[in-house]
Design an enzyme around this catalytic site. Structure first.
Site, PDB file in Angstrom:
ATOM      1  NE  ARG A 299      19.326  36.537  82.159  1.00 13.45           N
ATOM      2  CZ  ARG A 299      20.549  36.055  82.040  1.00 13.45           C
ATOM      3  NH1 ARG A 299      20.729  34.783  81.758  1.00 13.45           N
ATOM      4  NH2 ARG A 299      21.604  36.835  82.208  1.00 13.45           N
TER       5      ARG A 299
ATOM      6  CG  HIS B 228      22.040  33.576  77.452  1.00 15.59           C
ATOM      7  ND1 HIS B 228      23.182  33.953  76.773  1.00 15.59           N
ATOM      8  CD2 HIS B 228      22.275  33.859  78.763  1.00 15.59           C
ATOM      9  CE1 HIS B 228      24.059  34.457  77.625  1.00 15.59           C
ATOM     10  NE2 HIS B 228      23.543  34.396  78.843  1.00 15.59           N
TER      11      HIS B 228
ATOM     12  CD  GLU C 104      24.142  40.147  85.465  1.00 16.38           C
ATOM     13  OE1 GLU C 104      23.637  39.005  85.472  1.00 16.38           O
ATOM     14  OE2 GLU C 104      25.213  40.408  84.899  1.00 16.38           O
TER      15      GLU C 104
ATOM     16  NE  ARG D  12      21.524  31.267  83.213  1.00 11.36           N
ATOM     17  CZ  ARG D  12      22.344  32.279  82.914  1.00 11.36           C
ATOM     18  NH1 ARG D  12      23.380  32.537  83.670  1.00 11.36           N
ATOM     19  NH2 ARG D  12      22.093  33.028  81.868  1.00 11.36           N
TER      20      ARG D  12
ATOM     21  CG  HIS E 127      20.059  37.240  77.515  1.00 15.70           C
ATOM     22  ND1 HIS E 127      19.758  38.568  77.303  1.00 15.70           N
ATOM     23  CD2 HIS E 127      20.903  37.221  78.569  1.00 15.70           C
ATOM     24  CE1 HIS E 127      20.397  39.302  78.190  1.00 15.70           C
ATOM     25  NE2 HIS E 127      21.096  38.510  78.975  1.00 15.70           N
TER      26      HIS E 127
END
Length: 513
Positions: free
Chosen positions: A278, A337, A118, A372, A233
Site C-alpha cells: 500500500r 486508513h 489483496e 500493515r 489507503h
C-alpha cells in the site's frame, strides 16, 4: 461532582465496541464486563466500515509461514517476527470463534470458505462475509451476541475522557454523558478505541476517531510505539463525501487497473503493479496528483456487469457519487486508513500501566511493522481481543479506591488540528513540515481545552516522525529518501515526547532569531 457508578465496581471496563472490544467482552463471559461506547453499540467503528475481510491461512496450499512471510515483507523490517508468527498462527481459530459467535462467512458451492486476493498477499487468503460488507456483517453478528450475553453491560452514549490512577495502577474511567460526568471504578480497563483518521481531512475512518485511546493511555503514563507509521489507503473514492468512501483493494485483486488522466497504466512497471504494498501504491498515486493529474481505477473489462454482485457496497457508494463502476472509471485518491503505531503492548494486550490492556488499532503489538499487510487488522483485532479476555479472566478485581481529585475535561474537537496534520504529516514528509507541526501543536496540548487531546496525539505522531530520519514503509521523507541499514522500532512516554518537542521548537526559534 461526578457520579460514581458503584454498582459496577470491580467489573472489567472495555472502551470501544468494534471487533476488538466485542471479542474481548465475549471472551470474558461469563465474567461481568462493561462496554463503554460513544455511539450505539458497534456504531462509528472502523471495524464496521471494513470492506476487505480477514486475512487467514485457511486455503489449500497456504500456511501460517507463508502468511508470515508476506506480513514481514510488507512490514519493511519493523515487524516483531515472533509476535507476528503467533498472531497469524491463530487465524484459523479466530475464524472459528467468529463463526461460533454467529458470523456467516462467504462460502463456495462446495462449502469451502471463499477467499479473496489483496495487495502483497502471495495467495488468496482473505475471508469475506457478504462480499465487501465484511466489517458490517461481522460487527452486526458480534453486537447481537453481546446483547444476548447477560454478563455484558452496555453503556451507550458514554465518552471516555480520562483514566483514573491509584498510584501507578488503574483505578477507574471518567466518562462524559448527556447527564454529566460519570466515573466507572475499575482496576481492569481495556482500550479498544480504533485509529487516528479523524486527525486528517482525507480519511476513510469515522471522523470522531482521533486516537482517543492513545491520548488516554499517554496521559496515564503508558509507553507508546511507532507512532509515525500512518497507512494511507491508495484508493479512496475521490468525491465530496466525508469521510471518504473506501474502494477496497480487493477490486484490484480482481484485476482492476490504475490509470492516470492520460489513460497510462503508471503502475505497470512497478514490482507487484497494482497489488504492490500500500505504501508503494499510495506514493505513486500521490505523485500523479501532485503533478496536477488525476487517478482512476478501471474495472470495466475485468468485472463489468459483475461489479454490482461482487462489490455491492462499493457499487452503491460509486453510484452515490455519480459513477457507474461497470462502465465508468472510478476516481480515487489516497486517504488515511490505518495507524500501525499506538500504545505498546505485550502478546496479551497488556500495556506498561498496571491494569490497562489495549487491543486493536489503538495498540502497537509489532504485527504490522512499518506498513500493515492488507486485512491483517481485523485478524489482529479478533486474536488480541480474545487474548486480552483470556488474560484478564480470573484476575482478582477487588474494589477500587478512587483518587479524591475530580477532573473536568472539555469535549475534544479534532477539527481544530486537522489542517495542521493534513498539511504537515501527509504521505510525503520533511523536517520543515514536521517541525512546523510540532510548533503549531505544542501550545494546543496544554490545558484541557477541546483541541488538547487531538493535538496530543498529533504531537506524538510528529515527534516520532522527526526522529525517524529515513523512509521506511508508510513513513516517507523527501529529505531522507533512503532506508537506514538497521531497522529499529522506537518507544517512549508522553513526558519524553514533550521534552523532545520543546527542544525542537526552542532550537527552531533560536535559528530564526
Amino acid at each position: 461532582m461526578s457520579e460514581v457508578l458503584e454498582e459496577l465496581n470491580g467489573r472489567v471496563v472495555i472502551v470501544g465496541s468494534g471487533l476488538a472490544g466485542l471479542m474481548t467482552a465475549l471472551t470474558l463471559a461469563p465474567e461481568p464486563s462493561v462496554i463503554v461506547t460513544r455511539a450505539t453499540l458497534g456504531g462509528e467503528t472502523s471495524s464496521a466500515w471494513a470492506q476487505g475481510g480477514i486475512a487467514a491461512s485457511v486455503g489449500k496450499g497456504d500456511s501460517a509461514s507463508l502468511h508470515l512471510a508476506d506480513t514481514l515483507a510488507a512490514g519493511d523490517g519493523l515487524c516483531d517476527a515472533k509476535v507476528a508468527a503467533r498472531i497469524l498462527a491463530e487465524a484459523p481459530a479466530a475464524i472459528a470463534a467468529l463463526e461460533q459467535a454467529g458470523v456467516e462467512f462467504d462460502r463456495d458451492s462446495e462449502g469451502e470458505l471463499s477467499l479473496g486476493l489483496e495487495a502483497a498477499h502471495s495467495l488468496r487468503r482473505i475471508v469475506h462475509a457478504k462480499g465487501d460488507g465484511s466489517g458490517a456483517t461481522i460487527v452486526r453478528a458480534l453486537v447481537e451476541a453481546a446483547v444476548r450475553t447477560p454478563s455484558i453491560t452496555i453503556l451507550e452514549g458514554y465518552e471516555a475522557r480520562r483514566l483514573l490512577l491509584d498510584g501507578d495502577r488503574i483505578a477507574g474511567l471518567l466518562c462524559a454523558t448527556e447527564k454529566g460526568m460519570v466515573i466507572l471504578p475499575s482496576s481492569r480497563v481495556v482500550l479498544a478505541t480504533g485509529g487516528i483518521g479523524g486527525l486528517y481531512d482525507a480519511t476513510t475512518n469515522p471522523a470522531g476517531n482521533f486516537g482517543q485511546g492513545i491520548a488516554l493511555a499517554a496521559r496515564a503514563g503508558a509507553l507508546l510505539a511507532d507512532m509515525e507509521f500512518v497507512q494511507f489507503h491508495p484508493t479512496a473514492l475521490d468525491s465530496r463525501r466525508w469521510p471518504l468512501a473506501l474502494v477496497s483493494e480487493a477490486v484490484r485483486g480482481e484485476g482492476a487497473m490504475l490509470l492516470n488522466e492520460k489513460s497510462e497504466r503508471f503502475m505497470a512497471a512497478v514490482e507487484g503493479a497494482e497489488l504492490a504494498p500500500r505504501d508503494v501504491v499510495a506514493r505513486a498515486i500521490s505523485a500523479e496528483i501532485a503533478r496536477g493529474g488525476r487517478v482512476f481505477l478501471d474495472a470495466r473489462q475485468v468485472l463489468g456487469d459483475r461489479f454490482t454482485a461482487r462489490f455491492p457496497v462499493i457499487d452503491a457508494l460509486c453510484r452515490e457519487a455519480g459513477v457507474d463502476p461497470s462502465r465508468n472509471l472510478i476516481p480515487v485518491r489516497p486517504a488515511v486508513h490505518y495507524h500501525m503505531g499506538g500504545v505498546a503492548t505485550d502478546e496479551q494486550g497488556r500495556s506498561s500501566v498496571s491494569g490497562l490492556w489495549v487491543v486493536g488499532e489503538a495498540a502497537s503489538t509489532g504485527l504490522h511493522g512499518a506498513n500493515r499487510l492488507a486485512s491483517n487488522s481485523l485478524l489482529e483485532a479478533a486474536v488480541m481481543g480474545m487474548r486480552a479476555g483470556l488474560d484478564i479472566a480470573g484476575l482478582d478485581a477487588g474494589r477500587t479506591a478512587l483518587p479524591q481529585e475530580r477532573i473536568n475535561v472539555a469535549t475534544p474537537d479534532p477539527s481544530l488540528v486537522r489542517s495542521i496534520v493534513s498539511s504537515h504529516l501527509g504521505v510525503l514528509r520533511n523536517a520543515g513540515a514536521i517541525h512546523g507541526a510540532i510548533a503549531a501543536l505544542l501550545p494546543l496540548v496544554d490545558g484541557d481545552g477541546p483541541a488538547s487531546d487531538p493535538a496530543l496525539v498529533a504531537l506524538l505522531l510528529s515527534v516520532f516522525a522527526s526522529l525517524r530520519t529515513e523512509s521506511r514503509g508508510a513513513h516517507a521523507r523527501t529529505d531522507f529518501p533512503l532506508k537506514l541499514p538497521d531497522a529499529q522500532r522506537r518507544s517512549m512516554r508522553l513526558s519524553d515526547a514533550l521534552d523532545i518537542a520543546s527542544s525542537i521548537t526552542s532550537n527552531s526559534l533560536a535559528r530564526s532569531a
